[in-house]
Motif scaffolding. Sequence first.
Motif, PDB file in Angstrom:
ATOM      1  N   GLU A  72       4.611 -24.296  32.240  1.00  0.00           N
ATOM      2  CA  GLU A  72       3.427 -25.070  32.611  1.00  0.00           C
ATOM      3  C   GLU A  72       2.526 -25.309  31.406  1.00  0.00           C
ATOM      4  O   GLU A  72       1.911 -24.386  30.882  1.00  0.00           O
ATOM      5  CB  GLU A  72       2.658 -24.344  33.719  1.00  0.00           C
ATOM      6  CG  GLU A  72       3.494 -24.163  34.975  1.00  0.00           C
ATOM      7  CD  GLU A  72       2.782 -23.335  36.028  1.00  0.00           C
ATOM      8  OE1 GLU A  72       1.570 -23.130  35.882  1.00  0.00           O
ATOM      9  OE2 GLU A  72       3.439 -22.891  36.978  1.00  0.00           O
ATOM     10  N   LYS A  73       2.449 -26.556  30.997  1.00  0.00           N
ATOM     11  CA  LYS A  73       1.694 -26.887  29.798  1.00  0.00           C
ATOM     12  C   LYS A  73       0.188 -26.715  30.000  1.00  0.00           C
ATOM     13  O   LYS A  73      -0.538 -26.461  29.044  1.00  0.00           O
ATOM     14  CB  LYS A  73       2.013 -28.324  29.364  1.00  0.00           C
ATOM     15  CG  LYS A  73       3.434 -28.470  28.818  1.00  0.00           C
ATOM     16  CD  LYS A  73       3.657 -29.836  28.245  1.00  0.00           C
ATOM     17  CE  LYS A  73       4.981 -29.918  27.481  1.00  0.00           C
ATOM     18  NZ  LYS A  73       6.104 -29.242  28.121  1.00  0.00           N
ATOM     19  N   SER A  74      -0.282 -26.849  31.221  1.00  0.00           N
ATOM     20  CA  SER A  74      -1.721 -26.697  31.468  1.00  0.00           C
ATOM     21  C   SER A  74      -2.176 -25.276  31.140  1.00  0.00           C
ATOM     22  O   SER A  74      -3.279 -25.060  30.620  1.00  0.00           O
ATOM     23  CB  SER A  74      -2.047 -27.024  32.925  1.00  0.00           C
ATOM     24  OG  SER A  74      -1.374 -26.142  33.813  1.00  0.00           O
ATOM     25  N   THR A  75      -1.325 -24.304  31.415  1.00  0.00           N
ATOM     26  CA  THR A  75      -1.656 -22.912  31.110  1.00  0.00           C
ATOM     27  C   THR A  75      -1.743 -22.697  29.608  1.00  0.00           C
ATOM     28  O   THR A  75      -2.658 -22.029  29.105  1.00  0.00           O
ATOM     29  CB  THR A  75      -0.603 -21.967  31.719  1.00  0.00           C
ATOM     30  OG1 THR A  75      -0.531 -22.191  33.125  1.00  0.00           O
ATOM     31  CG2 THR A  75      -0.970 -20.512  31.461  1.00  0.00           C
ATOM     32  N   THR A  77      -2.410 -24.993  27.415  1.00  0.00           N
ATOM     33  CA  THR A  77      -3.584 -25.733  26.952  1.00  0.00           C
ATOM     34  C   THR A  77      -4.849 -24.910  27.144  1.00  0.00           C
ATOM     35  O   THR A  77      -5.732 -24.869  26.268  1.00  0.00           O
ATOM     36  CB  THR A  77      -3.719 -27.070  27.699  1.00  0.00           C
ATOM     37  OG1 THR A  77      -2.554 -27.858  27.446  1.00  0.00           O
ATOM     38  CG2 THR A  77      -4.948 -27.835  27.247  1.00  0.00           C
ATOM     39  N   GLN A  78      -4.955 -24.226  28.285  1.00  0.00           N
ATOM     40  CA  GLN A  78      -6.130 -23.396  28.552  1.00  0.00           C
ATOM     41  C   GLN A  78      -6.260 -22.280  27.514  1.00  0.00           C
ATOM     42  O   GLN A  78      -7.361 -21.990  27.030  1.00  0.00           O
ATOM     43  CB  GLN A  78      -6.033 -22.794  29.954  1.00  0.00           C
ATOM     44  CG  GLN A  78      -6.230 -23.805  31.078  1.00  0.00           C
ATOM     45  CD  GLN A  78      -6.018 -23.182  32.445  1.00  0.00           C
ATOM     46  OE1 GLN A  78      -5.661 -22.009  32.558  1.00  0.00           O
ATOM     47  NE2 GLN A  78      -6.233 -23.968  33.483  1.00  0.00           N
ATOM     48  N   GLU A  81      -7.286 -23.882  24.088  1.00  0.00           N
ATOM     49  CA  GLU A  81      -8.684 -24.314  24.092  1.00  0.00           C
ATOM     50  C   GLU A  81      -9.636 -23.121  24.116  1.00  0.00           C
ATOM     51  O   GLU A  81     -10.692 -23.144  23.468  1.00  0.00           O
ATOM     52  CB  GLU A  81      -8.936 -25.229  25.296  1.00  0.00           C
ATOM     53  CG  GLU A  81      -8.237 -26.585  25.183  1.00  0.00           C
ATOM     54  CD  GLU A  81      -8.486 -27.465  26.396  1.00  0.00           C
ATOM     55  OE1 GLU A  81      -8.987 -26.927  27.424  1.00  0.00           O
ATOM     56  OE2 GLU A  81      -8.170 -28.668  26.338  1.00  0.00           O
ATOM     57  N   SER A 208       3.262 -24.279  40.523  1.00  0.00           N
ATOM     58  CA  SER A 208       2.296 -23.447  39.809  1.00  0.00           C
ATOM     59  C   SER A 208       2.095 -22.155  40.538  1.00  0.00           C
ATOM     60  O   SER A 208       2.432 -22.004  41.704  1.00  0.00           O
ATOM     61  CB  SER A 208       0.954 -24.180  39.663  1.00  0.00           C
ATOM     62  OG  SER A 208       0.401 -24.424  40.924  1.00  0.00           O
TER      63      SER A 208
END
Length: 222
Positions: A72-75, A77-78, A81, A208
């Motif tokens: 999961e790329k969103s994880t 990214t978090q 960041e 997710s």
Amino acid sequence: MKKFGLGCGIVGVVLVLIIIVVVMMGAGGYNRLVGLSQNVNKQWAQVQNNYQRRADLVPNLVNTVQGAANFEKSTLTQVTEARASVGKVQIDPNNAPSDPEKLAEFQKAQNQLGGALSRLLVVSERYPELRASANFRDLQAQLEGTENRIAVARRDFNEAVGTYDTTVKSFPTVFYAGLLGFREKPYFQATAGSETAPKVEFNFGGSSSNSTPAESPAPTKR
């Protein structure tokens, strides 16, 4: 006249002795405050060292996790960041902050990174190839060890601040500490909700994870 002169001489000697005693007590109090303040700075440096250790682990951890198929790329990214946000908080690594708002800003950024890393580790449980990777397991162990070091360093920092602040507010130090530039220092505060155990659930069939890991709890104010 001789008796009067002798009396004045005795009074003068007594006043001089009193002044000497006061000066010596003041010097002793000042030296104690310096020592306690330096100890707070020492413990603060340990806090910073351990947070930096955690930040240094992030790039390798992210690179390792990226190798897992469809992670999961969103994880990721978090985490990236959150690490960048930590670097934006400018704070002296060698001198403990005296501004509670500045320390709160620092703590908030570190808590965000801690929470993002916790989510990454929970999500990674859904990827057998990661759990089988010796590199990932080593990084995970290093991260867990670092979190423990952070907790200990924050506890020791709060204890040092507690001793220092108690001295600053105690009699007779309270009358001259402020004049000499010694003021209360802020504590690390416990993260809201840290007293509640996290509820962790895995949705192996979904896209997710529904887990809600908690951020690493900070030592409570002592």
